[in-house]
Design an enzyme around this catalytic site. Sequence first.
Site, PDB file in Angstrom:
ATOM      1  CE  LYS A  36       4.483  -1.740  11.813  1.00 42.55           C
ATOM      2  NZ  LYS A  36       4.411  -2.952  10.971  1.00 42.55           N
ATOM      3  CB  THR A  37       1.745  -6.781  13.073  1.00 38.33           C
ATOM      4  OG1 THR A  37       2.912  -6.085  12.603  1.00 38.33           O
ATOM      5  CG2 THR A  37       1.640  -8.110  12.347  1.00 38.33           C
ATOM      6  CG  ASP A 225       3.225  -3.535   7.878  1.00 39.08           C
ATOM      7  OD1 ASP A 225       2.907  -2.469   8.439  1.00 39.08           O
ATOM      8  OD2 ASP A 225       3.779  -4.474   8.467  1.00 39.08           O
ATOM      9  CD  GLU A 226       7.086  -1.056   9.015  1.00 39.74           C
ATOM     10  OE1 GLU A 226       7.118   0.193   9.062  1.00 39.74           O
ATOM     11  OE2 GLU A 226       7.304  -1.770  10.000  1.00 39.74           O
ATOM     12  CD  GLN A 256       8.281   3.369  14.079  1.00 41.52           C
ATOM     13  OE1 GLN A 256       9.041   2.414  14.280  1.00 41.52           O
ATOM     14  NE2 GLN A 256       6.978   3.286  14.301  1.00 41.52           N
ATOM     15  NE  ARG A 612      12.687   0.348  17.499  1.00 41.70           N
ATOM     16  CZ  ARG A 612      11.465   0.170  17.025  1.00 41.70           C
ATOM     17  NH1 ARG A 612      11.046  -1.040  16.738  1.00 41.70           N
ATOM     18  NH2 ARG A 612      10.639   1.188  16.869  1.00 41.70           N
TER      19      ARG A 612
END
Length: 740
Positions: A36-37, A225-226, A256, A612
């Site tokens: 995504k980044t 973002d997020e 998330q 993770r």
Amino acid sequence: MTTAPDLLAALNPTQAEAADHYTGPALVIAGAGSGKTRTLIYRIAHLIAHYGAAPGEILAVTFTNKAAAEMRERASHLVPGADQLWMSTFHSAGVRILRAYGEHIGLRRGFVIYDDDDQLDLLKEVMGSVPGIGPETSPRVVRGILDRAKSNLQTPADLDRAYEPYISGIPKDAAAEVYRRYEDRKKGQNAIDFGDLITETVRLFREVPGVLNAVQNRAKFIHVDEYQDTNKAQYELTRLLASRDRNLLVVGDPDQSIYKFRGADIQNILDFQKDYPDAKVYMLEHNYRSSARVLGIANKLIENNAERLDKTLRAVKEDGHAVVFHRATDHRAEGDFVAEWITRLHALEGRRFGEMAILYRTNAQSRVLEESLRRVQIPAKIVGGVGFYDRREIRDILAYARLAINPSDDVALRRIIGRPKRGIGDTALEKLLDWARIQGTTLLEACARAADDRILDRGANKPVEFAQLMAAMSDAAENYEPAPFLRYVIETSGYLDLLRTEGQEGQVRVENLEELVNAAEEWSQDHDGTIQDFLDDAALLSSVDDMRTKQENKGTPEDAVTLMTMHNAKGLEFPVVFIVGTEEGLLPSKGALVEAGGIEEERRLFYVAITRAMDRLFLTAAENRMQFGKTNAAEDSRFLEEIEGGFDTVDPYGQVIEYRAKTWKTYRPTVPVTPSAVKNTSPMTEGMAYRGGEKVRHPKFGEGQVLAVAGMGERQEVTVHFPSAGTKKLLVKFANLTAV
């Protein structure tokens, strides 16, 4: 530098489609590890290189300073002018806007930002005079009420109108009155707190449309973002910014969303298409982080949630290692299992300790894990302790600096006037404070006039000397760069002499102050700013940012196993992950069982923890766990049933068990890992006589079968099921077991 036609070629087709989005609203649903980044950065670069947008017209908002710095650095490799991009956190953006335009809503130049301790100090003072607030009321509880109110854009009047008569156990009218007086005191001291950075910016935009228009001219293309982690105040700030040009692209993943306790509202992302019916939606479902087996159980778990946008992560990596589950006899055996496998992976696979992490639901679980690791000399570091800018000596020196810049900051003064002691006791301080209130002036002004106005009966020269010291510091603040100024404060305040009398602990604190000066010097190398600007940035730093900096720094990081809560693991990744305590009451937590949406949030938390893991994933639970000094039987988490069939289970010494709805079937692994294979790699394996599954006889209980093994040497324990006596946990040294 990458040319415009090359930019999108570096992305997969879905990423490229999202990065090519030009105008209008857009929602990018980005699964864990889906890049995504990368997509966000390439979209920004593509706006500049292909569509001709000016870097100064682009705003990108993240949740951590580290993420913002990383985005800016990565963008600099793609297009020129990246230093003109506006990339920051919500709170940093608020600071910037309020510094420029805050006077429109009554904020005077040089206003200070109160941190958590400053808030508590002021609340303690305010609470003492509010009816309905007793001495037993914790200021932290009241601060929590105020923080939640601000994240929901609630005023004191809104608390007064609340349906419930009590808020967190406090009468609502009392809570509202504390809120009212707290805000009045802050205003008088030309201060705002962390929550105000968003709420006051929203108020500024609502009350002064000209300011909103000016900021919109600077932020024509907005990225968030997020987005699943935004609260109501952040949502409203974003909505206002995007209300004119509607060039808003948000990136996030409802699966998330794990910060409800901080005020995050998952509906912000779920309802994005309702807010913007013409929004384009892009799904990033290719996962580049985890193996197919890890993603298999992650997908199987999260599909049980109702509040989500349908997507299925697809692994780019191959199947990889089997996901392992182990049910230990108790919490101590669970820790020993984890330590044993870390030892194996380090010795047999060459895994660095720094590549491995242990994740747990609550910080209280870390103690036993620490002990197990310590026994076999595995280095470990715990994330979530006291961050650098939260240390007492750092906060004290920064309080001196704040008071030097803003003489109205009574909270800073009260923190430092006795550090070191200056002969100004509590009684004298209260008299000074009362005089300041009556005169409508600052506490520092009261100190300066203590002798002339006979505020104190005796000892008036002490506060005068303090006021003179602060006047000298104020002059230094105007003439010195940040690092020399802080060095001046440390030396002239007497703080350094104080620490030198405190032995080894004092020396550690001295070293921390030296590091503060280093931090200011490094900051000045990257910023053209004043001590005020440095203090603003310091107030925005977080311990999680600090952790990510350590993990991602160039060079060799500390080679130690990371222990952290699942919440703190958000945004990180590790080749090997152990998730411990997969039991009812821990995961999901007890509180989630009675809270609306609680189970779904806990499921999302487990999903975040699972994703993770890059290569290897271990899940553990205990049959018995100690709580409040008492050992109780534990029950497998309901989430294990939901991912049933997605993992194998093993004991520490090679026996593999297949998990099927709590039915156990023993079989040998294809490539068995035997105790001899790791002989002498860990003290825990020395003298091991059992691996599980053996038939044994006990002098009293008769024949039975070994179910599990834990510990080493004289502490070695076995769990044995005896048909005639049930399941027993026995210390091998005294059990007198014989093979059958």
